[in-house]
Design a protein around this motif. Structure first.
Motif, short mmCIF file in Angstrom:
data_model
loop_
_atom_site.label_atom_id
_atom_site.label_comp_id
_atom_site.label_asym_id
_atom_site.label_seq_id
_atom_site.Cartn_x
_atom_site.Cartn_y
_atom_site.Cartn_z
N ARG A 390 0.83 -1.20 0.00
CA ARG A 390 0.00 0.00 0.00
C ARG A 390 0.86 1.25 0.00
N GLU A 393 2.35 2.15 -3.54
CA GLU A 393 1.40 2.31 -4.64
C GLU A 393 1.71 3.54 -5.47
N THR A 590 -9.37 -4.06 0.68
CA THR A 590 -8.09 -3.84 0.02
C THR A 590 -7.24 -5.08 0.24
N THR A 855 -4.30 6.69 -6.07
CA THR A 855 -4.32 5.46 -5.28
C THR A 855 -5.68 4.81 -5.38
#
Length: 954
Positions: A390, A393, A590, A855
């Motif tokens: 994450r 990204e 996610t 994102t």
């Protein structure tokens, strides 16, 4: 030149254990892979390190300058000085008047900020890629030509004092986190002092101290420039040589290496800290830890994840799931020379301290004496690897991860090396480091309860060492050059041609709408599931149903309990959660793309069939009520609650999404089941998917999740007029005598998201309080040092909304802040808005939007909001076009119509004795409500005498 990550496409893989229907490990496993950070690095003759992270997929560039100067280098008697100087360095240079940096970034659609921590201070900007040279020019100015004068020093010292009040003295647990833990984690290291400083040390500082700090520490030989985004590497090399090559290193350098090391603890001890407005007590402990480069560091990070990360962590299972604690936390903070480990539980009352403390101790001892299970080890690694995905990204995320690692270790490859080390940690490693560092004979036990603000109660008995002093400043105080003499910043170059990602729509077999887009190549994605039924559907007497139904959905399905669900998601490196807004509910998943199929199947099962087990419901409802107690003690949170009720009265939007103590106690499990049946419905669901997954694959995945979903129940009713009638103008003071700071809100009624006036008002509002270039920030923070920040926001709602301006300030200046807010309301509506100002604000808004869309989480948030408010997803990429259609006349008319001080309701939460008389002179009729008499369930905000007495009897 050093080229990083040239040999490896992926830096780390972590085994991921699969889980059967009962949540138990199976023999199946997968691999989570993280792309390495690819970079180039070189060093100039003056010592400046340069790191380049090219990324042609983005339209922006991030420039960040990292100095090896953190709070550990604060001089004797000057705690908080590195943080204070973080504020000072961005303000003025010979060629940049006060806060020109704000305009140079916001006015072109960029953003900027700075931050300070134990090992470093950084200054960064993210702007359209064409402005790379402009940003490098600003960093040269701040490194070599900074102006440190009386104006900058006094202004920023005042701002930092307000930041300390806002972040430390006003929140219930600010002192615990900023003062108590560090004071007892270290004996001799400078890390013991609070990085934000103290009011006393800040008050005693002088301008000469600030000048000495700059000369001692700031130069190219203590700095690393990191550039990430869309640029040509050779051009960057040429620009860096041009703008930084001639800057000399520090003339009289002060050694920044700290050779002192923390001694071993000689025995256990205990402290009982107290502070005002602490609604729920805390029990825990702190231990010493090694430096971040220690061979044990990787195992300690895995230990932290096992102990407290996720809903299936050791502490969550032992303390929260058992009902002994409201919240648990554990952290392993490792720095270049030393570190600290803490673990604590927030409990519901004094009687719970002892049993919760005993359970916490037992869990720590179990880690020390028994190996963790293979499933726990795999889950912890998956969580760490997925969190890294994450972060990586975006180019900016990769730059920050490399910068933090380099500052704390000296090694640009440290982030990748550390991740590789983590994947090789064994259960025996975790038990070994737990036994070594979590020794009960080396701990400091801590309780934190409501009482007097008395630092002596938590003082470390080891005398605080005397730390370094700096040589006097020798250079002259620079001045900002006259306008005719100043060098102007270089302008933009060519803008790279970056195609916007294509938004693809599809329809599932049962009619559910899907919006999908591939926002990047990093293998992580987000799927958002939207349903109506937000807080506006809650009966006022049971406010909080929608939020509880969303948040507790993951606590059980037909064949899995809460612990099994948490274990499954965490083993896959996935995060899942639901939240209710005013207009609807969103569930977000996610996960790494390699595990998305399995995670998505579980997410679908939850949305389709959440069971809300009674034991989970009862415990989580109590936790929500306890969390509300904390918010009610924090002036900023409480003022927002009050403003919402005052602006909407008894209308559906006036129902607080989090509920009230009374409404939460009235909610039953059956209410949540009824809400799920009415509003989690295939006829009204919409799905948004983005990230490193193709639209075709995302739509196919959505079909597997929900394509066969049908129900026989009718769709729940949605209020057609959620905002209700405009409420009377009020001035409300909630008197909180022990408040460390006052929170001020001024609010007016505003149009809905799909109203024709929305974009004109959004543009006008950006002038008023949009970021650090807004007028409120300029008047309240920059000119007067009355607050750490002052902003205004226009909420996006399907029905009439609220535009609210807010700031937190010391109690003594609350009325002054009100006066400034209302003056700026009047000014915005009465003065013409210049075309050039509107052009800059259009770029500011469009740039902020564009960064969010980079994102998967940001894209989904924006598109989900549009869909909830009845708009098309294509609006997500049309903001700039919509704003260009707004002329100055329309923006001025919107400001005049809506941002009228005569229509503004004012709310202040703070110690009324310091400001109420002056406020009455300013506003006339002022309603003063003692905090204990506040009733957020009622439009008049007051309890009856009988109900107040009954509450007190409990």
């Amino acid at each position: 030149m050093l080229v990083g990550a040239a040999a490896a496409a992926f830096v780390a893989t972590a085994p991921v254990l699969g889980h059967g229907k009962e949540g138990h490990p199976t023999d199946a496993d997968a691999q989570l892979s993280v792309p390495a950070i690819k970079y180039s690095m070189w060093t100039l003759a003056n010592g400046l390190r340069v790191v380049a992270i090219p990324d042609e997929s983005t339209s922006t560039v991030t420039t960040s300058l990292w100095y090896d100067i953190g709070s550990k280098l604060d001089p004797e008697g000057r705690s908080g000085f590195a943080h204070l100087f973080e504020h000072i360095l961005s303000r003025k240079t010979e060629n940049m008047p006060y806060n020109m940096i704000y305009g140079l970034t916001a006015d072109i659609g960029g953003t900027r900020n700075a931050s300070n921590w134990i090992d470093r201070t950084n200054y960064y900007e993210q702007v359209p890629a064409a402005y790379l040279e402009t940003m490098l020019w600003t960093h040269r100015e701040r490194m070599a030509k900074v102006v440190v004068d009386e104006e900058v020093f006094e202004t920023e010292r005042g701002v930092v004092k307000e930041e300390l009040r806002q972040r430390v003295l006003a929140p219930p647990y600010g002192r615990l986190q900023r003062f108590v833990l560090a004071e007892n984690a270290y004996d001799v290291m400078p890390h013991r002092r609070p990085g934000i400083g103290s009011i006393e040390d800040l008050d005693s500082a002088t301008l000469d101290d600030a000048r000495a700090f700059y000369e001692a520490y700031y130069g190219p030989d203590t700095a690393t420039l990191i550039v990430a985004g869309n640029f040509e590497i050779q051009r960057l090399r040429d620009l860096v040589s041009e703008y930084f090559g001639d800057i000399p290193p520090r003339a009289n350098p002060v050694e920044i290496t700290i050779k002192t090391r923390e001694p071993e603890a000689t025995g256990p001890r205990a402290v009982s800290a107290t502070a005002p407005n602490v609604p729920l007590p805390v029990v825990g402990a702190v231990w010493k830890a090694p430096p971040i480069t220690d061979p044990d560091a990787a195992a300690l990070e895995v230990l932290e994840a096992i102990l407290s990360r996720g809903d299936n962590s050791r502490l969550d299972n032992a303390l929260v799931r058992s009902g002994q604690a409201v919240q648990v936390a554990a952290s392993v903070l490792l720095f270049r020379e030393a570190g600290q480990i803490s673990a604590y539980a927030v409990v519901a009352g004094q009687d719970a301290l002892a049993p919760a403390g005993a359970t916490l101790d037992a869990e720590i001892e179990r880690l020390r004496a028994q190996p963790v299970t293979p499933a726990e080890l795999a889950e912890a690694k998956s969580e760490i690897v997925a969190a890294t995905l994450r972060r990586r990204e975006t180019a900016r995320g990769r730059a920050f991860e490399l910068g933090e690692a380099l500052a704390s270790s000296g090694d640009p490859d440290f982030a990748d090396r550390r991740l590789a080390q983590i994947t090789h940690v064994t259960a025996e490693d975790v038990m070994r480091v737990a036994a070594k560092y979590l020794d009960p004979q080396k701990r400091v036990s801590i309780t934190y309860t409501e009482g007097e603000d008395d630092p002596a109660r938590y003082a470390n008995p080891v005398p605080l060492p005397e730390f370094r002093t700096l040589p006097d400043a020798t250079g002259e105080i620079r001045q900002v050059k006259s306008e005719g003499e100043r060098m102007m910043p270089p302008g933009p170059r060519a803008t790279p041609d970056i195609a916007a990602p294509e938004i693809v729509e599809g329809t599932l077999s049962n009619g559910i709408r899907v919006v999908a887009v591939q926002t990047g190549d990093v293998p992580i994605a987000t799927i958002s599931m939207l349903v109506p039924g937000g807080s506006k559907t809650d009966p006022r007497a049971k406010a909080g149903i929608a939020q509880l139904a969303a948040a507790l959905a993951e606590k059980g399905v037909a064949d899995m309990d809460a612990q099994a669900i948490a274990a499954k998601f965490e083993s896959l490196g996935a995060t899942f959660g639901g939240t209710a807004s005013s207009d609807g509910t969103t569930f977000n998943l996610t996960a790494p793309v390699s595990n998305m199929d399995e995670a998505a199947a579980l997410a679908a099962a939850i949305v389709r069939g959440a069971t809300y087990p009674q034991d989970e419901f009862a415990r989580e409802r109590d936790r929500a009520a306890n969390g509300l107690q904390v918010s009610m003690k924090e002036p900023g949170s409480l003022s927002r609650y009050i403003a919402r009720v005052a602006m909407y009265g008894a209308a559906p939007y006036g129902t607080l999404p989090d509920g009230t103590a009374e409404s939460l106690s009235a909610i039953t499990r059956e209410d949540l089941l009824a809400h799920r049946e009415a509003y989690f419905h295939p006829e009204t669901m919409q799905i948004v998917a983005s990230g490193g997954i193709s639209p075709e694959a995302a739509i196919a995945l959505a079909e597997d999740m929900f394509g066969d979903w049908t129900v026989s129940s009718a769709v729940g009713e949605i209020p057609k007029e959620a905002a209700g009638e405009t409420q009377p103008v009020r001035t409300i003071v909630v008197d909180m005598p022990d408040a460390g700071q006052a929170s001020v809100v001024a609010a007016v009624r505003a149009p809905s998201r799909n109203d024709a006036d929305y974009y004109p008002l959004e543009l006008a509002n950006s002038i008023l309080g949009g970021g650090s270039s807004g007028r409120l920030f300029e008047e309240i923070r920059t000119k007067r040092s009355l607050s750490y920040g002052a902003y205004s926001s226009l909420a996006d709602r399907a029905d009439d909304s609220i535009l609210a301006a807010s700031a937190q300030t010391k109690n003594e200046t609350a009325d002054e802040v009100v006066q400034i807010l209302l003056h700026e309301f009047d000014r915005l509506g009465s003065e013409p808005l210049a075309d050039d100002l509107l052009a800059k604000r259009r770029l500011y808004l469009a740039g902020r939007y564009a960064r969010a869309l980079e994102t998967s989480g940001g894209f989904n948030t924006i598109v989900a909001g549009l869909l909830q408010q009845g708009l098309e997803p294509v609006e997500a990429v049309k903001l700039a076009e919509r704003l260009d259609e707004v002329g100055s006349d329309a923006a001025s008319a919107a400001a005049q119509s809506y941002i009228d001080p005569g229509r503004a309701t004012v709310v202040i939460v703070g110690d009324a004795s310091h400001f109420v008389e002056d406020l009455q002179e300013l506003r006339g009729n002022v309603e003063v409500i003692p905090a204990h008499e506040l009733n957020l369930a009622s439009a008049d905000l007051r309890r009856t005498v009988g109900s107040a007495e009954a509450d007190g009897a409990d």
